[in-house]
Design an enzyme around this catalytic site. Structure first.
Site, PDB file in Angstrom:
ATOM      1  N   ASP A 221      10.410 -21.117  -1.467  1.00  0.00           N
ATOM      2  CA  ASP A 221      10.843 -19.725  -1.453  1.00  0.00           C
ATOM      3  C   ASP A 221      12.357 -19.688  -1.620  1.00  0.00           C
ATOM      4  O   ASP A 221      13.099 -19.818  -0.651  1.00  0.00           O
ATOM      5  CB  ASP A 221      10.434 -19.026  -0.154  1.00  0.00           C
ATOM      6  CG  ASP A 221      10.647 -17.520  -0.212  1.00  0.00           C
ATOM      7  OD1 ASP A 221      11.509 -17.068  -1.000  1.00  0.00           O
ATOM      8  OD2 ASP A 221       9.960 -16.784   0.520  1.00  0.00           O
TER       9      ASP A 221
ATOM     10  N   ALA B 131      -2.006 -12.542  -3.127  1.00  0.00           N
ATOM     11  CA  ALA B 131      -0.777 -11.858  -3.540  1.00  0.00           C
ATOM     12  C   ALA B 131      -1.076 -10.958  -4.742  1.00  0.00           C
ATOM     13  O   ALA B 131      -1.629  -9.876  -4.586  1.00  0.00           O
ATOM     14  CB  ALA B 131       0.306 -12.886  -3.850  1.00  0.00           C
TER      15      ALA B 131
ATOM     16  N   GLU C 201      -7.463  -4.877 -12.351  1.00  0.00           N
ATOM     17  CA  GLU C 201      -8.225  -4.338 -11.217  1.00  0.00           C
ATOM     18  C   GLU C 201      -8.552  -2.869 -11.461  1.00  0.00           C
ATOM     19  O   GLU C 201      -7.723  -2.136 -12.009  1.00  0.00           O
ATOM     20  CB  GLU C 201      -7.418  -4.491  -9.917  1.00  0.00           C
ATOM     21  CG  GLU C 201      -7.155  -5.938  -9.548  1.00  0.00           C
ATOM     22  CD  GLU C 201      -6.378  -6.098  -8.250  1.00  0.00           C
ATOM     23  OE1 GLU C 201      -6.004  -5.075  -7.636  1.00  0.00           O
ATOM     24  OE2 GLU C 201      -6.143  -7.249  -7.838  1.00  0.00           O
TER      25      GLU C 201
ATOM     26  N   HIS D  29      -9.509  -7.281  -3.490  1.00  0.00           N
ATOM     27  CA  HIS D  29      -8.130  -6.942  -3.104  1.00  0.00           C
ATOM     28  C   HIS D  29      -8.120  -6.132  -1.801  1.00  0.00           C
ATOM     29  O   HIS D  29      -7.482  -5.074  -1.714  1.00  0.00           O
ATOM     30  CB  HIS D  29      -7.411  -6.175  -4.218  1.00  0.00           C
ATOM     31  CG  HIS D  29      -5.924  -6.364  -4.176  1.00  0.00           C
ATOM     32  ND1 HIS D  29      -5.123  -6.292  -5.281  1.00  0.00           N
ATOM     33  CD2 HIS D  29      -5.078  -6.643  -3.134  1.00  0.00           C
ATOM     34  CE1 HIS D  29      -3.855  -6.503  -4.942  1.00  0.00           C
ATOM     35  NE2 HIS D  29      -3.806  -6.724  -3.644  1.00  0.00           N
TER      36      HIS D  29
ATOM     37  N   GLY E 219      -7.426  -7.743   1.263  1.00  0.00           N
ATOM     38  CA  GLY E 219      -6.774  -8.527   2.298  1.00  0.00           C
ATOM     39  C   GLY E 219      -6.003  -7.678   3.287  1.00  0.00           C
ATOM     40  O   GLY E 219      -5.992  -7.945   4.490  1.00  0.00           O
TER      41      GLY E 219
END
Length: 305
Positions: free
Chosen positions: A173, A230, A260, A279, A281
């Site tokens: 990161d 993500a 999507e 999707h 989460g």
């Protein structure tokens, strides 16, 4: 005197968020609004704020709402908002960073475990009357290495969960302001070379689109597990399918996709070693409230400044 309008690009908002916005008229775009729907509603209602749940918000919508001051994301990812167009028009873009972190991290953990333990496959086999104890071998995660791309609020929570399972945690990161204790700082080459599991926890940008592709997947350890909670654009989907078919990737747990909602006939739907969720989460009862309240407060902070 008429009240200002806030457009919600979804069918609802948590009651706690609605209460915070009591001084405004709320207009809802419905469950599956298109970009054209958003433009039409902006033209009709001229909102001062847009709370973004679904669909994109691009320049045409902004131009259709001359009173628009702020676009507030109901969640942490702002890739569905044209931020450059907003900046050019003096429109603030804000996000509910961290509001769904616990929910998404738990989903990533669930997908990793489901991949390692073949949970959906064994469940289907059991329901079909099979008993595979003599032939099935699961993957033990304790002592293995998980590589994270991103250690923001979600990645950090997931890192703690993995560490509690006695996994070695690497992370890449370059934007992290602080580095979490117990997580080894790594470069991407280290992630590909050393990880038994790779879990994605970063925003989608022009620079990292198709971060996992034919080349990078080939550099991973054979039999790696891939988890993505993500953004779907981080993975080249055709390259992932090829890597699964060759055995380079053992299994993938995916909660986000390039397009999507996923349409019928997508090749992922037919692959027995891909575990899918739509999707969701960050979609829990707690996160729904947290994201709604954060999105409302973020919008109000701009409107009432």
């Amino acid at each position: 005197m008429s009240r200002a309008t806030i457009l919600v690009t979804g069918a609802d908002l948590a009651p706690q968020a609605v209460a915070l916005l009591a001084d405004y008229d709320l207009v809802y775009a419905g469950k599956t609004p298109t970009e054209a729907d958003i433009v039409a509603l902006c033209s009709q209602h001229d909102p001062v704020a847009i709370i973004v749940r679904y669909s994109r918000v691009d320049a045409p919508a902004m131009d259709a709402a001359p009173s628009l001051k702020v676009i507030s994301k109901h969640g942490s990812g702002t890739d569905t908002i044209d931020k450059a167009a907003a900046a050019a028009r003096g429109i603030a873009v804000v996000a509910a960073v961290g509001a769904n972190a616990a929910a998404v991290a738990e989903q990533a953990l669930a997908l990793m475990l489901a991949c390692a333990k073949s949970v959906p496959q064994l469940d289907a086999r059991m329901h079909a009357g099979h008993w595979d104890k003599a032939t099935h071998k699961s993957l033990e995660l304790g002592g293995r290495t998980v590589g994270l791309i991103g250690v923001g609020a979600i990645g950090l929570r997931f890192a703690r969960m993995a560490a509690a399972m006695d996994m070695r945690v690497l992370a890449y990161d370059p934007f992290a302001k602080t580095w979490p204790q117990g997580v080894e700082r790594a470069e991407l080459d280290d992630i590909w070379r050393e990880s038994d599991v790779i879990s994605l926890h970063c925003p989608l940008t022009a620079d990292n689109r198709h971060l996992l592709n034919t080349e990078t997947l080939a550099r991973c350890k054979p039999g790696v597990l891939i988890v993505n909670t993500a953004r779907g654009g981080l993975i080249d989907e055709s390259a992932l399918l090829d890597a699964l078919d060759s055995g380079q990737v053992r299994a993938a747990g995916l909660d986000s996709f390039a397009v999507e909602p996923m349409t019928a006939g997508h090749p992922f739907q037919q692959h027995e070693r891909i575990i899918l969720s739509p999707h969701i989460g960050g979609v829990t009862s707690d996160a729904y409230v947290n994201m709604g309240v954060s999105a409302a407060r973020n919008a109000l902070a701009i409107l009432e400044a």
